[in-house]
Enzyme design. Structure first.
Site, mmCIF file in Angstrom:
data_model
loop_
_atom_site.group_PDB
_atom_site.id
_atom_site.type_symbol
_atom_site.label_atom_id
_atom_site.label_comp_id
_atom_site.label_asym_id
_atom_site.label_seq_id
_atom_site.Cartn_x
_atom_site.Cartn_y
_atom_site.Cartn_z
ATOM 1 N N GLY A 35 0.732 -1.236 0.029
ATOM 2 C CA GLY A 35 -0.034 0.125 -0.201
ATOM 3 C C GLY A 35 0.853 1.168 -0.127
ATOM 4 O O GLY A 35 1.912 1.422 0.538
ATOM 5 N N ARG B 227 13.790 9.727 -1.662
ATOM 6 C CA ARG B 227 14.711 10.880 -1.722
ATOM 7 C C ARG B 227 15.751 10.846 -0.832
ATOM 8 O O ARG B 227 17.130 10.893 -1.027
ATOM 9 C CB ARG B 227 13.930 12.182 -1.499
ATOM 10 N N ARG C 58 19.652 10.281 -2.106
ATOM 11 C CA ARG C 58 20.868 11.351 -1.839
ATOM 12 C C ARG C 58 21.599 10.961 -0.940
ATOM 13 O O ARG C 58 22.854 11.199 -1.144
ATOM 14 C CB ARG C 58 19.909 12.762 -1.453
ATOM 15 N N ARG D 136 1.481 -5.046 -5.762
ATOM 16 C CA ARG D 136 1.732 -6.197 -5.028
ATOM 17 C C ARG D 136 2.089 -7.471 -6.036
ATOM 18 O O ARG D 136 1.631 -7.516 -7.392
ATOM 19 C CB ARG D 136 0.214 -6.302 -4.515
ATOM 20 N N GLY E 22 4.993 -2.249 3.849
ATOM 21 C CA GLY E 22 4.386 -2.474 5.535
ATOM 22 C C GLY E 22 5.100 -4.075 5.630
ATOM 23 O O GLY E 22 6.027 -4.462 5.082
ATOM 24 N N ASP E 23 4.242 -4.590 6.466
ATOM 25 C CA ASP E 23 4.930 -6.172 7.016
ATOM 26 C C ASP E 23 5.084 -7.148 5.835
ATOM 27 O O ASP E 23 5.843 -8.111 5.921
ATOM 28 C CB ASP E 23 3.889 -6.483 8.080
ATOM 29 N N GLY E 24 4.224 -7.209 4.748
ATOM 30 C CA GLY E 24 4.233 -7.998 3.736
ATOM 31 C C GLY E 24 5.596 -7.927 3.002
ATOM 32 O O GLY E 24 6.332 -8.538 2.716
ATOM 33 N N THR F 127 3.215 2.957 5.654
ATOM 34 C CA THR F 127 1.950 2.452 5.763
ATOM 35 C C THR F 127 1.316 3.532 6.438
ATOM 36 O O THR F 127 1.762 3.798 7.640
ATOM 37 C CB THR F 127 1.955 1.229 6.129
ATOM 38 N N ASP G 267 -1.299 2.871 8.048
ATOM 39 C CA ASP G 267 -1.992 2.169 9.168
ATOM 40 C C ASP G 267 -1.441 1.938 10.672
ATOM 41 O O ASP G 267 -1.906 1.724 11.671
ATOM 42 C CB ASP G 267 -2.356 0.511 8.823
ATOM 43 N N ASP H 167 0.638 -0.072 11.812
ATOM 44 C CA ASP H 167 0.184 -1.339 12.387
ATOM 45 C C ASP H 167 1.305 -2.049 12.803
ATOM 46 O O ASP H 167 1.432 -3.725 12.712
ATOM 47 C CB ASP H 167 -0.949 -1.997 11.397
ATOM 48 N N ARG I 107 -6.930 -1.041 8.303
ATOM 49 C CA ARG I 107 -6.773 -2.585 8.241
ATOM 50 C C ARG I 107 -7.339 -3.280 9.508
ATOM 51 O O ARG I 107 -8.460 -3.231 9.815
ATOM 52 C CB ARG I 107 -5.504 -3.042 8.076
ATOM 53 N N GLY J 49 -12.039 15.195 18.413
ATOM 54 C CA GLY J 49 -13.035 15.635 19.409
ATOM 55 C C GLY J 49 -14.280 14.538 19.173
ATOM 56 O O GLY J 49 -15.501 15.229 19.349
HETATM 57 P P1 ADP Z 1 2.331 -4.484 2.698
HETATM 58 O O1 ADP Z 1 3.949 -4.342 2.451
HETATM 59 O O2 ADP Z 1 1.678 -2.902 2.544
HETATM 60 O O3 ADP Z 1 2.090 -5.264 3.941
HETATM 61 P P2 ADP Z 1 1.524 -6.707 1.043
HETATM 62 O O4 ADP Z 1 1.180 -7.542 2.184
HETATM 63 O O5 ADP Z 1 0.510 -6.501 -0.034
HETATM 64 O O6 ADP Z 1 1.655 -4.845 1.439
HETATM 65 O O7 ADP Z 1 2.961 -7.021 0.440
HETATM 66 C C1 ADP Z 1 3.503 -6.549 -0.785
HETATM 67 C C2 ADP Z 1 4.397 -7.507 -1.473
HETATM 68 O O8 ADP Z 1 5.218 -8.068 -0.669
HETATM 69 C C3 ADP Z 1 3.455 -8.440 -1.706
HETATM 70 O O9 ADP Z 1 2.919 -8.604 -3.100
HETATM 71 C C4 ADP Z 1 4.332 -9.896 -2.102
HETATM 72 O O10 ADP Z 1 5.068 -9.596 -3.368
HETATM 73 C C5 ADP Z 1 5.563 -9.346 -0.920
HETATM 74 N N1 ADP Z 1 5.427 -10.443 0.062
HETATM 75 C C6 ADP Z 1 4.120 -10.509 1.276
HETATM 76 N N2 ADP Z 1 4.306 -11.568 1.710
HETATM 77 C C7 ADP Z 1 5.427 -12.203 1.564
HETATM 78 C C8 ADP Z 1 6.133 -13.221 2.070
HETATM 79 N N3 ADP Z 1 5.659 -14.141 3.034
HETATM 80 N N4 ADP Z 1 7.207 -13.698 1.292
HETATM 81 C C9 ADP Z 1 7.609 -13.103 0.230
HETATM 82 N N5 ADP Z 1 7.238 -11.911 -0.429
HETATM 83 C C10 ADP Z 1 6.134 -11.354 0.385
#
Ligand code: ADP
Length: 319
Positions: free
Chosen positions: A11, A21, A25, A72, A102-104, A125, A127, A129, A171, A185
């Site tokens: 996201g 940047r 840089r 993604r 983010g975490d993904g 992100t 969120d 989170d 999320r 508020g």
């Molecule tokens: P975010 O980074 O915002 O949490 P996503 O969860 O959609 O978003 O993850 C972004 C991309 O990171 C995914 O489309 C995928 O290519 C990669 N990704 C997510 N989870 C894994 C994983 N367990 N192993 C390898 N690549 C991952």
């Protein structure tokens, strides 16, 4: 370390450009060649890569979204997809990578690190989170967007003596609702971390009306209850006309706040510093006023703690 790459993934969030940047840089400052990878891991697999120079990141610190674009990629989650990505990195001579997402995205970065590419994650992100860091890049801008919306909705809500449910993103994290609810508020804040009770919301509305309140703002985090069904229930139980506003993607856009630009600049520069020290598989974060870094594996295990004190304060201040 001679050549590093930078990508934004998952996201998008305001402030990602400021982070890119900072990577470009400070990378050039440290004598590195910096490659911009377009569209996250998808672009990495496809070799959608260009060398960046000082001017490539001119005039972007104030822009929302990500000029490197994001995507993604399901393919990247497979061994075969990551194999392609590793080959591309080899062809372009990239030996270090900064992943802003983010975490993904961090899970992807960790997988690459385990396969020999030095990777550092920067949290981007809206969120907020990720438990290991107090703030993520984009969160501050998002809550400012929400409070701006609350102010505008409050004007019309007051004029008509109505209630308004404002659904916000997050999320599965209630931080956007909580922070914007306190700053704006709001009369009620509904978050996934706390038990939801429509009756409690109604009770508050009735109490407010009985003491002459002209408006009521209910901030609702997404994925808890259908806001239209909730508005019907409120109207039935209280007789107060209740409108719904779903803020949606407006929360993802806009020029980043000063806070997010500064956070992104510090984090982007730190990521490069870590790569120059041959560190890998780590994420950058902030705790208090300190920019911190820790292993991705460890960071992803840290539970995201909900600020119960702040939630209680929101309740006290909206009695
Ligand atoms: P975010 O980074 O915002 O949490 P996503 O969860 O959609 O978003 O993850 C972004 C991309 O990171 C995914 O489309 C995928 O290519 C990669 N990704 C997510 N989870 C894994 C994983 N367990 N192993 C390898 N690549 C991952």
């Amino acid at each position: 370390m001679k050549t590093i790459g930078v990508l934004t993934s998952g996201g998008d969030a305001p402030g990602m450009n400021a982070a890119v940047r900072a990577v470009v840089r400070s990378g050039i400052f440290h004598g590195l060649k910096v490659m911009g990878i377009k569209q996250g891991y998808k672009g990495l697999i496809e070799g959608n890569i260009e060398e960046m120079n000082l001017s490539s990141v001119a005039d972007i610190i104030h822009r929302g979204g990500t000029t490197l674009r994001t995507a993604r990629s399901e393919e990247f989650k497979t061994d075969e997809g990551r194999g392609k990505a590793l080959n591309v990195l080899k062809v372009f001579g990239i030996d270090g990578l900064v992943v802003i997402g983010g975490d993904g995205s961090f899970r992807g970065a960790n997988a690459l690190s385990k396969e020999g590419i030095k990777t550092i994650g920067v949290p981007g992100t809206i969120d907020n989170d990720l438990g290991y860091t107090d703030y993520t890049i984009g969160f501050d801008t998002a809550i400012n967007t929400v409070i701006d919306a609350i102010s505008k909705i409050r004007d019309t809500t007051t004029s008509h003596g109505r209630a308004n449910i404002i659904e916000v993103m997050g999320r599965h994290c209630g931080d956007i609702a909580l922070y914007a609810g306190l700053a704006g508020g709001a009369e009620s804040v509904i978050v996934p971390e706390e038990e939801f009770s429509a009756d409690a919301v109604c009770k508050k509305l009735i109490k407010g009306r009985n003491r002459g309140k002209l408006h009521s703002i209910i901030i609702l985090a997404e994925h808890i209850v259908n806001p239209y069904e909730l508005s019907e229930e409120i109207e039935e139980k209280t007789g107060i006309t209740t409108r719904v506003t779903i803020l949606g993607h407006i929360q993802r856009g806009g020029s980043p706040s000063a806070f997010d630009r500064i956070l992104a600049s510090k984090m982007g520069a730190k990521a490069v510093e870590l790569l120059t020290s041959e560190e890998t598989g780590r994420v950058v974060g902030v705790k208090g006023n300190e920019i911190i870094n820790l292993p991705i594996d460890e960071a992803l295990k840290i539970e995201n703690k909900f600020d119960k004190n702040m939630y209680n304060l929101t309740k006290i201040l909206s009695i």
